[in-house]
Design a protein around this motif. Structure first.
Motif, PDB file in Angstrom:
ATOM      1  N   ALA A 116       0.830  -1.207   0.000  1.00 48.22           N
ATOM      2  CA  ALA A 116       0.000   0.000   0.000  1.00 48.22           C
ATOM      3  C   ALA A 116       0.866   1.260   0.000  1.00 48.22           C
ATOM      4  O   ALA A 116       0.519   2.264  -0.631  1.00 48.22           O
ATOM      5  N   PHE A 117       2.000   1.204   0.685  1.00 49.33           N
ATOM      6  CA  PHE A 117       2.927   2.333   0.706  1.00 49.33           C
ATOM      7  C   PHE A 117       3.496   2.579  -0.691  1.00 49.33           C
ATOM      8  O   PHE A 117       3.565   3.716  -1.172  1.00 49.33           O
ATOM      9  N   ALA A 118       3.891   1.504  -1.371  1.00 53.66           N
ATOM     10  CA  ALA A 118       4.433   1.635  -2.723  1.00 53.66           C
ATOM     11  C   ALA A 118       3.387   2.232  -3.665  1.00 53.66           C
ATOM     12  O   ALA A 118       3.698   3.103  -4.494  1.00 53.66           O
ATOM     13  N   GLU A 119       2.144   1.786  -3.519  1.00 51.03           N
ATOM     14  CA  GLU A 119       1.068   2.317  -4.363  1.00 51.03           C
ATOM     15  C   GLU A 119       0.800   3.784  -4.063  1.00 51.03           C
ATOM     16  O   GLU A 119       0.578   4.589  -4.987  1.00 51.03           O
ATOM     17  N   ALA A 120       0.828   4.152  -2.792  1.00 51.76           N
ATOM     18  CA  ALA A 120       0.572   5.545  -2.412  1.00 51.76           C
ATOM     19  C   ALA A 120       1.667   6.470  -2.942  1.00 51.76           C
ATOM     20  O   ALA A 120       1.397   7.615  -3.330  1.00 51.76           O
ATOM     21  N   ILE A 121       2.907   5.978  -2.960  1.00 47.65           N
ATOM     22  CA  ILE A 121       4.016   6.773  -3.500  1.00 47.65           C
ATOM     23  C   ILE A 121       3.793   7.025  -4.988  1.00 47.65           C
ATOM     24  O   ILE A 121       3.940   8.160  -5.481  1.00 47.65           O
ATOM     25  N   GLU A 122       3.447   5.976  -5.722  1.00 47.99           N
ATOM     26  CA  GLU A 122       3.196   6.131  -7.160  1.00 47.99           C
ATOM     27  C   GLU A 122       2.010   7.063  -7.400  1.00 47.99           C
ATOM     28  O   GLU A 122       2.040   7.897  -8.320  1.00 47.99           O
ATOM     29  N   ALA A 123       0.951   6.948  -6.585  1.00 50.42           N
ATOM     30  CA  ALA A 123      -0.229   7.804  -6.739  1.00 50.42           C
ATOM     31  C   ALA A 123       0.095   9.265  -6.490  1.00 50.42           C
ATOM     32  O   ALA A 123      -0.573  10.164  -7.030  1.00 50.42           O
ATOM     33  N   ALA A 124       1.117   9.507  -5.662  1.00 53.89           N
ATOM     34  CA  ALA A 124       1.526  10.880  -5.348  1.00 53.89           C
ATOM     35  C   ALA A 124       2.456  11.455  -6.406  1.00 53.89           C
ATOM     36  O   ALA A 124       2.929  12.586  -6.268  1.00 53.89           O
ATOM     37  N   GLY A 125       2.719  10.682  -7.464  1.00 55.56           N
ATOM     38  CA  GLY A 125       3.584  11.149  -8.528  1.00 55.56           C
ATOM     39  C   GLY A 125       5.060  11.006  -8.236  1.00 55.56           C
ATOM     40  O   GLY A 125       5.902  11.628  -8.895  1.00 55.56           O
ATOM     41  N   LEU A 126       5.399  10.158  -7.262  1.00 55.95           N
ATOM     42  CA  LEU A 126       6.787   9.923  -6.891  1.00 55.95           C
ATOM     43  C   LEU A 126       7.201   8.513  -7.306  1.00 55.95           C
ATOM     44  O   LEU A 126       6.350   7.681  -7.681  1.00 55.95           O
ATOM     45  N   VAL A 127       8.486   8.224  -7.205  1.00 60.30           N
ATOM     46  CA  VAL A 127       9.010   6.904  -7.565  1.00 60.30           C
ATOM     47  C   VAL A 127       9.346   6.130  -6.296  1.00 60.30           C
ATOM     48  O   VAL A 127      10.018   6.651  -5.396  1.00 60.30           O
ATOM     49  N   PHE A 128       8.881   4.904  -6.220  1.00 57.36           N
ATOM     50  CA  PHE A 128       9.216   4.005  -5.117  1.00 57.36           C
ATOM     51  C   PHE A 128      10.471   3.234  -5.509  1.00 57.36           C
ATOM     52  O   PHE A 128      10.479   2.529  -6.524  1.00 57.36           O
ATOM     53  N   ILE A 129      11.534   3.372  -4.730  1.00 63.58           N
ATOM     54  CA  ILE A 129      12.792   2.677  -5.038  1.00 63.58           C
ATOM     55  C   ILE A 129      12.694   1.262  -4.476  1.00 63.58           C
ATOM     56  O   ILE A 129      13.212   0.942  -3.407  1.00 63.58           O
ATOM     57  N   GLY A 130      11.981   0.459  -5.219  1.00 63.25           N
ATOM     58  CA  GLY A 130      11.709  -0.910  -4.814  1.00 63.25           C
ATOM     59  C   GLY A 130      10.891  -1.595  -5.875  1.00 63.25           C
ATOM     60  O   GLY A 130      10.661  -1.045  -6.962  1.00 63.25           O
ATOM     61  N   PRO A 131      10.415  -2.790  -5.595  1.00 63.57           N
ATOM     62  CA  PRO A 131       9.677  -3.561  -6.601  1.00 63.57           C
ATOM     63  C   PRO A 131       8.249  -3.054  -6.779  1.00 63.57           C
ATOM     64  O   PRO A 131       7.757  -2.254  -5.971  1.00 63.57           O
TER      65      PRO A 131
ATOM     66  N   TRP B 209      22.739   0.238  -7.704  1.00 58.66           N
ATOM     67  CA  TRP B 209      21.921  -0.536  -8.642  1.00 58.66           C
ATOM     68  C   TRP B 209      20.433  -0.249  -8.412  1.00 58.66           C
ATOM     69  O   TRP B 209      19.665  -0.113  -9.364  1.00 58.66           O
ATOM     70  N   GLN B 210      20.029  -0.164  -7.142  1.00 58.71           N
ATOM     71  CA  GLN B 210      18.630   0.139  -6.852  1.00 58.71           C
ATOM     72  C   GLN B 210      18.218   1.483  -7.449  1.00 58.71           C
ATOM     73  O   GLN B 210      17.147   1.610  -8.050  1.00 58.71           O
ATOM     74  N   LEU B 211      19.039   2.498  -7.242  1.00 57.01           N
ATOM     75  CA  LEU B 211      18.725   3.830  -7.738  1.00 57.01           C
ATOM     76  C   LEU B 211      18.649   3.845  -9.271  1.00 57.01           C
ATOM     77  O   LEU B 211      17.741   4.458  -9.854  1.00 57.01           O
ATOM     78  N   ARG B 212      19.574   3.176  -9.912  1.00 54.55           N
ATOM     79  CA  ARG B 212      19.591   3.172 -11.376  1.00 54.55           C
ATOM     80  C   ARG B 212      18.378   2.433 -11.943  1.00 54.55           C
ATOM     81  O   ARG B 212      17.752   2.884 -12.905  1.00 54.55           O
ATOM     82  N   VAL B 213      18.051   1.290 -11.363  1.00 48.22           N
ATOM     83  CA  VAL B 213      16.891   0.529 -11.830  1.00 48.22           C
ATOM     84  C   VAL B 213      15.607   1.323 -11.611  1.00 48.22           C
ATOM     85  O   VAL B 213      14.719   1.379 -12.482  1.00 48.22           O
ATOM     86  N   ALA B 214      15.474   1.945 -10.441  1.00 51.32           N
ATOM     87  CA  ALA B 214      14.277   2.733 -10.144  1.00 51.32           C
ATOM     88  C   ALA B 214      14.145   3.924 -11.083  1.00 51.32           C
ATOM     89  O   ALA B 214      13.032   4.390 -11.375  1.00 51.32           O
ATOM     90  N   ALA B 215      15.281   4.446 -11.557  1.00 51.38           N
ATOM     91  CA  ALA B 215      15.277   5.574 -12.483  1.00 51.38           C
ATOM     92  C   ALA B 215      15.002   5.147 -13.917  1.00 51.38           C
ATOM     93  O   ALA B 215      14.998   5.985 -14.832  1.00 51.38           O
ATOM     94  N   GLY B 216      14.796   3.845 -14.114  1.00 56.51           N
ATOM     95  CA  GLY B 216      14.454   3.348 -15.445  1.00 56.51           C
ATOM     96  C   GLY B 216      15.612   2.814 -16.251  1.00 56.51           C
ATOM     97  O   GLY B 216      15.432   2.386 -17.401  1.00 56.51           O
TER      98      GLY B 216
END
Length: 665
Positions: free
Chosen positions: A90-105, A310-317
């Motif tokens: 739910a936290f990951a979804e809320a981050i995406e809904a807020a227009g932010l990037v979740f650095i995770g799966p 690696w996490q930061l790079r993957v999360a950045a696309g």
């Protein structure tokens, strides 16, 4: 790459992420509770935002406060670290809904692996081997008991959500199953907000081996080899290493392939860990942690890679930096977790001030990840891990020598820790041989946590030498500051008219008083110890390092002042001594008739009432502290005379929880 990220965590992992972000030119925002205003991660970050009171439920676990802090600070992404909200879909979804990037799966992957029952069904479909067990939706205790009987005892009752050993019980006797189900469910609810359980066959002597995986949004998935995490107490890891020793290459390759298959089966992205139990040549899926693991540094040490980068790079696309065939491993690494806890009291968490803290210097072979500094207060509100000591060398034997050296060079005073326990584990011959199983620490408990005995003569001699040198330094300082530096009143040599010059000391510990008499001699001191006399001399360094020689044997030790007590640290072992003051009256009161709280915490269950007759070992009260439950039992046969606290109340360490009347023998 991001320009600014927010770190939704604290402690050493927050400091670790800040270090990588700074190297990449990424600005960082730390969130913190009122208890962490002066915490190390707050000082290191570029910005910091207060998000609530000390309890994690009112600060670090408040997703809306964390997201609001990110938007207010202008952060583009949120890194959850591990623990707290790191595996909260739910936290990951809320981050995406807020227009932010979740650095995770993706949230879907977190949700799939967050339920152990669902994850095992998915892994079964993907062809990943499973431990026999019940992972169904029926949570009725009768149904769970029926499943346990079908599986066969011993069984493992464990929380369907979360990890870290919370909500987990091993049950050997069917008569204990009901209490285990109740306790595991209650602890799981408190830790993860989810009291669902599953039942699995308990393997007798397995190894715990996990595989680090990484996947990106471009369809790439790799593994970064395995870690052995078999050294555990209370189902929580103590020392980890990579690669796993004595693991056949064929098993290693199959395990790596199974871990990558597990990641692909759920459309994974980012860093994850697939955990297995290994026994008799087979391996079985336990769970997948959809986050960075506490023990990730050992993988970094053998691969030379920065997993946070690696996490930061993957999360950045970006795609994964390396393909599977380009990832190599060199040498061997260990990580030891330094906890504020008392191994002699069943690893009860400890809280208090860190009065002295020193780690070995960092170099290419040694790394320290820590979220605390000298002067910090360790709070009851958070996990008691203080630091991680990580070492690397060309092979396992060399790395183990470095681990022992790093542990021996670590100095910490002010509260109980597991440092001496870690030293004992690292020095155990069976651990040196490798390939131990998850039950090792329980079986070797008596050798690794021996019954504390009275201070030996060496410890008393070292404490005496420290005090003599401390007094001499103080005398010289006072003399230099006086109007008459040559005055005999500044002499600390124990001179006496018509008598041998000597100084008397009486040290105290839990086993009584230990008198020592120190006689000044031309080349040092003659010490009268409980078992005889020795010749000794010493030099004291400003940092408390004592260069001592006792009967011709030289040694370098550390003696630290901790209030009115001395902490003698010798060869990785610590002994705490008090100084008997005859001016103070003896306190002959005993703890009879009382049952005191062993740590600060919250009363989560009262199992007896006033007037209840109980036998020795009967559970009386359950406390929750530092995310774990601790059951207090009756010390003898007797009667509970009165209860002083109710469910839900907070208690301080040492308070009387109840009045207890022992039955006369």
């Amino acid at each position: 790459m991001f320009s600014k990220i927010l770190i939704a965590n604290r402690g050493e992992i927050a400091c670790r992420i800040i270090a990588t972000a700074r190297r990449l030119g990424v600005a960082t925002v730390a969130v913190h509770s009122e208890a962490d205003r002066r915490a190390r991660h707050v000082a290191l970050a570029d910005e910091a935002v207060l998000i609530g009171p000390a309890p994690a439920a009112e600060s670090y676990l408040c997703a809306d406060k964390v997201i609001a802090a990110a938007k207010r600070s202008g952060a583009e992404a949120i890194h959850p670290g591990y623990g707290f909200l790191s595996e909260n879909a739910a936290f990951a979804e809320a981050i995406e809904a807020a227009g932010l990037v979740f650095i995770g799966p993706p949230a879907e992957a977190i949700r799939a692996m967050g339920s152990k029952a669902t994850s095992k069904a998915l892994m079964d479909q993907a062809g990943v081997p499973l431990v026999p067990g019940y992972h169904g939706a029926d949570q009725d205790p009768v149904g769970l008991a029926r499943a346990a009987q079908e599986i066969g005892f011993p069984v493992l009752v464990k929380a369907s959500a979360g990890g870290g050993g919370k909500g987990m019980r091993v049950v050997h006797d069917p008569a204990d199953l009901g209490a285990a189900i109740e306790g595991a469910g209650r602890e799981a609810k408190a830790a993860f907000g989810d009291d669902r359980l599953l039942i699995e066959k308990y393997l007798g002597r397995p190894r715990h081996v996990e595989v680090q995986v990484f996947a990106d949004a471009h369809g790439n998935a790799v593994h970064l080899f395995e870690r052995d995490c078999s050294l555990q107490r209370r189902h929580q890891k103590v020392i980890e290493e990579a690669p796993a020793p004595d693991l056949p290459d064929e098993v290693r390759q199959r395990m790596g392939a199974a871990a990558v298959a597990a990641a692909r089966a759920i459309g994974y992205r980012g860093a994850g860990t697939v955990e297995f139990l290994c026994q008799d040549g087979g391996f079985f899926f336990i769970e997948m942690n959809t986050r960075l693991q506490v023990e990730h540094p050992v993988t970094e040490m053998i691969t030379g890679l920065d997993l946070v980068e690696w996490q930061l790079r993957v999360a950045a696309g970006e795609p994964l930096p390396l393909a599977q065939e380009a990832i190599t491993a060199t040498g061997h690494a260990f990580e030891a977790r330094l906890y504020a806890e008392d191994p002699g009291r069943d690893f009860l968490p400890a809280a208090g001030w860190i009065s002295h803290l020193a780690f070995p210097p960092a170099d290419p072979h040694t790394r320290i990840d820590s979220g605390v500094v000298e002067g910090d207060r360790v709070s009851v509100h958070y996990d008691p891990m203080l630091a991680k000591l990580i070492v690397w060398d060309r092979d396992r034997a060399s790395a183990l020598r470095r681990l022992k050296s790093a542990l021996a060079a670590t100095r910490l005073a002010g509260l109980e820790t597991n440092l001496a326990f870690l030293n004992a584990v690292a020095g155990h011959p069976a651990f040196a041989r490798g390939g131990i199983d998850t039950g090792f620490l329980d079986r070797e408990r008596e050798t690794l946590i021996p019954e504390s005995g009275p201070a030996d003569d060496t410890t008393l001699a070292l404490a005496t030498l420290y005090l003599l040198k401390e007094r001499a330094v103080l005398a010289r300082t006072r003399a230099a500051a006086s109007t008459d530096p040559t005055s005999p009143w500044h002499d600390s040599g124990g001179w006496r008219l018509n008598d041998d010059n000597h100084t008397d000391f009486v040290f105290t510990d839990a086993h009584g008083r230990h008198p020592v008499v120190a006689h000044d001699r031309p080349r040092g001191h003659e010490l009268e110890l409980p078992s005889g006399r020795v010749q000794a001399s010493a030099e004291l360094e400003p940092d408390g390092t004592l260069l001592a020689e006792i009967d011709g044997l030289r040694r370098t030790v550390t003696v630290l002042r901790d209030g009115a007590e001395l902490l003698v640290i010798n060869a990785g072992r610590q002994h705490r001594l008090g100084l008997f003051d005859p001016a103070k009256a003896d306190d002959d009161e005993t703890a009879g008739g009382r049952l005191a709280a062993p740590m600060p915490g919250k009363v989560v269950k009262v199992l007896v009432g006033a007037g209840t007759e109980v036998s020795a070992g009967t559970p009386l009260i359950v406390l929750e502290a530092m995310k774990m439950e601790h059951t207090l039992i009756a010390p003898a046969d007797g009667v509970v005379a009165a209860l002083h606290y109710a469910v839900g109340e907070q208690v301080d360490e040492g308070v009387d929880l109840l009045a207890f009347e022992a039955r006369p023998e």
